[in-house]
Design an enzyme around this catalytic site. Sequence first.
Site, PDB file in Angstrom:
ATOM      1  N   TYR A 111     -15.942  -3.026   7.418  1.00 37.54           N
ATOM      2  CA  TYR A 111     -14.677  -2.683   7.461  1.00 37.54           C
ATOM      3  C   TYR A 111     -13.885  -3.195   8.910  1.00 37.54           C
ATOM      4  O   TYR A 111     -12.886  -3.835   8.820  1.00 37.54           O
ATOM      5  CB  TYR A 111     -14.372  -1.209   7.306  1.00 37.54           C
ATOM      6  CG  TYR A 111     -12.747  -0.865   7.152  1.00 37.54           C
ATOM      7  CD1 TYR A 111     -12.107  -0.896   6.306  1.00 37.54           C
ATOM      8  CD2 TYR A 111     -12.607   0.121   8.323  1.00 37.54           C
ATOM      9  CE1 TYR A 111     -10.844  -0.406   6.278  1.00 37.54           C
ATOM     10  CE2 TYR A 111     -11.040   0.558   8.294  1.00 37.54           C
ATOM     11  CZ  TYR A 111     -10.342   0.459   7.199  1.00 37.54           C
ATOM     12  OH  TYR A 111      -9.004   0.932   7.197  1.00 37.54           O
ATOM     13  N   ASP A 142     -24.578   9.738  11.442  1.00 41.37           N
ATOM     14  CA  ASP A 142     -23.593  10.462  12.275  1.00 41.37           C
ATOM     15  C   ASP A 142     -22.464   9.440  12.651  1.00 41.37           C
ATOM     16  O   ASP A 142     -21.578   9.646  12.807  1.00 41.37           O
ATOM     17  CB  ASP A 142     -24.415  10.631  13.440  1.00 41.37           C
ATOM     18  CG  ASP A 142     -24.680  12.225  13.642  1.00 41.37           C
ATOM     19  OD1 ASP A 142     -23.992  13.010  12.885  1.00 41.37           O
ATOM     20  OD2 ASP A 142     -25.525  12.604  14.327  1.00 41.37           O
ATOM     21  N   GLY A 180      -0.502   4.648  -1.429  1.00 40.63           N
ATOM     22  CA  GLY A 180      -1.440   5.123  -0.588  1.00 40.63           C
ATOM     23  C   GLY A 180      -1.249   6.122   0.474  1.00 40.63           C
ATOM     24  O   GLY A 180       0.125   6.524   0.639  1.00 40.63           O
ATOM     25  N   GLY A 227       0.816  -0.955  -0.251  1.00 41.36           N
ATOM     26  CA  GLY A 227       0.118   0.015  -0.130  1.00 41.36           C
ATOM     27  C   GLY A 227       1.095   1.122  -0.045  1.00 41.36           C
ATOM     28  O   GLY A 227       0.420   2.387   0.547  1.00 41.36           O
TER      29      GLY A 227
HETATM   30  P1  GDP Z   1     -16.219   7.681  10.508  1.00 39.64           P
HETATM   31  O1  GDP Z   1     -15.354   8.096  11.779  1.00 39.64           O
HETATM   32  O2  GDP Z   1     -16.086   6.249  10.069  1.00 39.64           O
HETATM   33  O3  GDP Z   1     -17.711   8.097  11.076  1.00 39.64           O
HETATM   34  O4  GDP Z   1     -15.700   8.651   9.513  1.00 39.64           O
HETATM   35  P2  GDP Z   1     -16.086   9.968   8.684  1.00 39.64           P
HETATM   36  O5  GDP Z   1     -14.855  10.771   8.329  1.00 39.64           O
HETATM   37  O6  GDP Z   1     -16.786   9.229   7.124  1.00 39.64           O
HETATM   38  O7  GDP Z   1     -17.172  11.051   9.139  1.00 39.64           O
HETATM   39  C1  GDP Z   1     -16.979  11.135  10.510  1.00 39.64           C
HETATM   40  C2  GDP Z   1     -18.082  12.193  10.881  1.00 39.64           C
HETATM   41  O8  GDP Z   1     -18.289  13.392   9.952  1.00 39.64           O
HETATM   42  C3  GDP Z   1     -19.506  11.425  10.656  1.00 39.64           C
HETATM   43  O9  GDP Z   1     -20.345  12.068  11.802  1.00 39.64           O
HETATM   44  C4  GDP Z   1     -19.858  12.059   9.434  1.00 39.64           C
HETATM   45  O10 GDP Z   1     -21.439  12.139   9.359  1.00 39.64           O
HETATM   46  C5  GDP Z   1     -19.268  13.624   9.553  1.00 39.64           C
HETATM   47  N1  GDP Z   1     -19.528  14.395   8.283  1.00 39.64           N
HETATM   48  C6  GDP Z   1     -19.755  15.632   7.949  1.00 39.64           C
HETATM   49  N2  GDP Z   1     -19.652  16.042   6.616  1.00 39.64           N
HETATM   50  C7  GDP Z   1     -19.125  14.944   6.363  1.00 39.64           C
HETATM   51  C8  GDP Z   1     -18.491  14.801   4.847  1.00 39.64           C
HETATM   52  O11 GDP Z   1     -18.677  15.512   4.027  1.00 39.64           O
HETATM   53  N3  GDP Z   1     -18.059  13.526   4.578  1.00 39.64           N
HETATM   54  C9  GDP Z   1     -17.987  12.574   5.339  1.00 39.64           C
HETATM   55  N4  GDP Z   1     -17.245  11.302   5.252  1.00 39.64           N
HETATM   56  N5  GDP Z   1     -18.250  12.648   6.847  1.00 39.64           N
HETATM   57  C10 GDP Z   1     -18.829  13.771   7.065  1.00 39.64           C
END
Ligand code: GDP
Length: 318
Positions: free
Chosen positions: A141, A274, A19, A16
């Site tokens: 995952y 969320d 990445g 990887g």
């Molecule tokens: P998680 O820790 O697996 O939930 O990873 P994420 O980085 O995808 O999301 C973290 C939090 O950020 C979650 O509560 C999402 O709903 C919020 N969030 C707010 N805006 C965004 C966005 O534009 N993209 C993503 N991926 N998450 C978002």
Amino acid sequence: MIEIFELKGRKIWVAGGTGMVGSAIIRNLSKEECLIIAPQRDELDLLDQLSVNQFLKINKPDIVIIAAATVGGILANSTRPAEFIYENITIANNIIHGAHINEINRLLFLGSACIYPREADQPMTEEALLQGKLEPTNEWYAIAKIAGIKMCQAYRKQYGRNYISAQPNNLYGTHDNFDVNSGHVIPALMHRAHLAKVNLEHELSVWGTGSVFREFLHVDDCADALIHLLKFYNEKIPINIGTGEEITIKNLALKICDVLDFKGKLIFDDSKPDGSPRKLLNSERIKKLGWKSKINLEKGLKETYEWYKLNIVPKQIS
Ligand code: GDP
């Protein structure tokens, strides 16, 4: 006294390596006088066990670091469950077993903070693993990552291999995926805020309620921690890597707006999930080994935005 595992003069395969985490590991390893091998995706298919075995047989690395994974943000995770579980289990399976049959005795597998139960006590200690139900938005995952961790433990137990695992908290930084749909929150929000700014818009859409907490770790901090563990850690317990600082998604969005100097209003889109309410790691174990995070969120966000402007923005225009 902790025994040091020398990296100098060793041949290290960073799986990887192209990445986000892999490239940070390679940057960090450049100080260590070791030989790094990191074939590109089109040179080695990690989903093909025969190719992986052949590669290991020919190259015979002394150390393997598994930073390869199929990753994505909360939406990608919940909408592509089959890809996430199949590809991540297969990568772990092929590389860990391949390393063993090729007599490679040192391996580091990269886990994820999402391996812990949704309702785990906070901050989450390593002992919380498998003590409750997972967060449904990323259980696919998480199961694959737990399988990789368990494989390291199994090969240690049955064959005495020095295979270790570590789980960093939510990563961000250079070489991230800035796609607004499949990326994690920091790159996706940064990209969306940048577009809103250049298009003179007055609002920024933030997924979910904005009230959940996350702990963010800069990818260069993560790489630094992983190299530290390779040198100083050799136990079966998968070890946490975090900063100890958490922030709500709303405050994170405000910080991103600050870095970009975007003055629009935040609009929370609660049709989007969320995910976990809180995901703070207890990182006492790695601290006791002499490692702590060095890049705070403000500095990390600024650097990430500079990198984004240099590397992602030009590609969007052309
Ligand atoms: P998680 O820790 O697996 O939930 O990873 P994420 O980085 O995808 O999301 C973290 C939090 O950020 C979650 O509560 C999402 O709903 C919020 N969030 C707010 N805006 C965004 C966005 O534009 N993209 C993503 N991926 N998450 C978002």
